[in-house]
Design an enzyme around this catalytic site. Sequence first.
Site, PDB file in Angstrom:
ATOM      1  CD  GLU A 153      -0.497   5.359  -3.862  1.00 44.43           C
ATOM      2  OE1 GLU A 153       0.012   5.635  -2.768  1.00 44.43           O
ATOM      3  OE2 GLU A 153      -1.215   4.374  -4.060  1.00 44.43           O
ATOM      4  CG  ASP A 204      -1.905   1.054   1.310  1.00 45.59           C
ATOM      5  OD1 ASP A 204      -2.303   1.547   0.239  1.00 45.59           O
ATOM      6  OD2 ASP A 204      -2.298   1.428   2.433  1.00 45.59           O
ATOM      7  CG  ASP A 255      -8.038   4.827   1.078  1.00 41.28           C
ATOM      8  OD1 ASP A 255      -7.947   3.586   1.107  1.00 41.28           O
ATOM      9  OD2 ASP A 255      -7.170   5.576   1.567  1.00 41.28           O
TER      10      ASP A 255
HETATM   11  C1  GLC Z   1      -4.554   3.350   3.102  1.00 39.93           C
HETATM   12  C2  GLC Z   1      -5.109   2.160   2.348  1.00 39.93           C
HETATM   13  C3  GLC Z   1      -6.124   1.440   3.199  1.00 39.93           C
HETATM   14  C4  GLC Z   1      -5.498   1.043   4.527  1.00 39.93           C
HETATM   15  C5  GLC Z   1      -4.908   2.255   5.237  1.00 39.93           C
HETATM   16  C6  GLC Z   1      -4.142   1.883   6.494  1.00 39.93           C
HETATM   17  O1  GLC Z   1      -5.528   4.312   3.300  1.00 39.93           O
HETATM   18  O2  GLC Z   1      -5.642   2.525   1.108  1.00 39.93           O
HETATM   19  O3  GLC Z   1      -6.625   0.322   2.508  1.00 39.93           O
HETATM   20  O4  GLC Z   1      -6.433   0.429   5.332  1.00 39.93           O
HETATM   21  O5  GLC Z   1      -4.035   2.939   4.360  1.00 39.93           O
HETATM   22  O6  GLC Z   1      -3.098   1.036   6.227  1.00 39.93           O
END
Ligand code: GLC
Length: 818
Positions: free
Chosen positions: A432, A429, A505
Amino acid sequence: MADTIKKEDFANDLLAEESLDGNIQHVNNPVLDLPQIEKKYLSSVKNYVQEGNSYLFSDGRSRVEVKVVTEEIIRVRLAPQGSFLADFSYALAKREEQYVSHTIEDDERYYKVKTNTVVCLIEKSSFLVSFQDKQYKEFNTDHAPMHWEESPDFGGYYVYCSKEAKEDEVYFGLGDKATNLNLRGRRYKNWNSDTYAYAFNQDPLYKTIPFYIGVTSGDAYGIFFDNTFKTFFDFGAEHKDHTSFWSEGGEMQYYYIHGPQIMDVVKRYHSLTGTHQQPPMWAIGYHQCRWSYYPDQRVREVANEFRKREIPCDAMYLDIDYMDGYRCFTWNKHYFPNPKKMISDLAANGFKTVVMIDPGIKVDDNYWVFKEGKENNYFCRRGDDYFMEGYVWPGRCQFPDFTNPKVREWWGNLYKGLVDDGVAGFWNDMNEPAVFGRGTFPDDVRHHIEGHRGSHRKAHNVYGMQMVRATYDGLKKLYKNKRPFTITRAAYSGVQRYSSVWTGDNIATWEHLRLGTLQLQRLSVSGLSFCGTDIGGFTGEPDGELYTRWMQFGVFSPFMRVHSAGDTRDREPWSFGPEWEAICKKFIELRYKLLPYIYSIFWQQHKYGEPILRPIALLEQHVQKNMLREEEFGFGDNILVSPVLHPNQTNKVVYLPEGDWYYYFNNQVYKGSQEHTIDTPLDEMPIFMKGGSVIPEYPVMQYTGEHRIDSMKLNVFFTIGETDSYIYTDHGDTFAYEQNVFLEKHIITQGTENSLTILQTIEGLYTERYDSCVLHLIGLPFEPQSVNVDGVKVQVQKDDQGVSIAVVEKDFRKVLIQ
Ligand code: GLC
């Protein structure tokens, strides 16, 4: 001729800004406000030379390479000063250079590079490039010669290409863009961005897939602009009859991909950039996620609840809170005192554990990952040689340079501890890359880029892709012959070779449910079939109805996972009360029944490059009206669905393509090539099985592989005429398929008014663990008197719904029912 093109037509390209919703807003008169940026255009073609599969055309200063990649794919590159950049791409899958037969001809007006399928014409006087088929039917034509300008920001060029947009032309693709299926009329930017709670039409989002499909007069082609810098696509927004794409650096380098079917374009795009590996079977079951489930008691509790309520589930996710102070590759021993034990207990109960790993590494000299990265010089540096530092979950962080193969190798090995603990899948995650406060890295950060060195401007859009590549490659070694499961938020074209994706998100609204259906269809035709949304919406609060309708769509999302932010109420299938729980359970069970079908369509994607979700435009390209349909879509070859996207909706109009379609819940037959109004009670959604298809079905299990089956159920949906179906099986979690240890079954049904013939051919070396199949003969127009299986008569019986059934050998070749 080049001089006669009005350069003002293009000079405004840079002088328009996008509002948040992607509409163009012109800034003040450029002549008064900004220094003039001079665009330079190719002039007339002076000569050319041939080098292997390439033709290099020159106007005396600049050169254009036209390379025959395959019969149907032509690459075009521009070198403004005559020398090309190194021929390197992160997007392309490894492939052997093949000899493709091609010729060049010229007449007074054109040079024509011809394969057996495509003609690429280069107009001598103007340097305009166009593509036609062998019958000289025009598919795609330059509106202006390729052009460029010296960048005001750095020493390179901004590079531009502008094409004609036909009046009826529609555009698909570009990955996860949060907009309608047809991209026409808008401008889009590719710059991977962390976009929490994004809005409809917000752009850019998390991924860069600079590939689009154009369809005009019923014919399709694709353009893949393989450039990792910030890129832009304008589909008739600035000038309604031009489609342009450009980049703030790098090379004008694009692939023309011939159709004429959208399906052909997508398959050929896959042939360039690769496909998803066949996932382990468990990865296509139902997954439960939350930010975050902790401590371990809570994880066990949720898992046990699934089993107690008999709601199937294959995976539990641990979000960032499982880590020690958000340090990647560590455990918070307070919350998870014995992770290995927890994971093995979960595994004994049929759950796989998937955990999050982010790129930001906490600056902490007592933390081994930071120490190793620092000692080996693996972290990114700024232009002045200071480390790139920024704040993410752990606080002050540094970031590995994943564009360096050595760093990827190191990163891949870091997973060893978690793999030894029993973790089955990894979730990458914030890649980007996201940095709190400033959004992402500043442009001057330096990257290795496989020795091609460059700034963040060039590496930004591939950073996440290279991170998950490191993850995947590392896991492949660590798991030995087991298939890794990975999921990433950021992406660049080709990431499918390493990972699945989700749409980030989103919000718990009906609009986002609808948006999810568009994003997943779009991702599918953009090479990223293994995709899903956060079912129920990440942020915000769904009510039971929205959650349940989203779960229904989730059954037909290639990746099916419920996920939510930590500041929202509970989101387990039972969290909204018994009425909703019962419906969610029914639909999750449906996912498990369909698993052998879903596994087969994943293989069709992996092996043949066929997208899993198929917009109606792809299914029936010759019907112009279909270009704008976006609610119903194909799920593989033989299922069509139309999710319910509004509250209190009691029916909806569904268009069915040509043929007969069986409504899943009662086997009522609907005629295709028309719209129907379908009732949408809360515990149903419009799901149709194609007449003539054979759809395999598993009994409901609580997790994949819970028990062996004695026989395979095959639902045969009768229709008059001939229909193809396809079933794939293998071990479910190894790479033995690379040694042909799999089975591909091609089944043809031939229906007449008083007979049904089912023909099966089987390829591959795998042996299924069951002996027989039970044919459920749905919709027969005659009462069957006899069933003949490879010359032997078998009995016809009835199931409890009165459907005729017959038990046959699993390897049958021909069944004749009369
Ligand atoms: C980001 C991700 C989400 C995750 C969060 C905490 O917002 O997109 O899926 O739960 O980070 O790690």
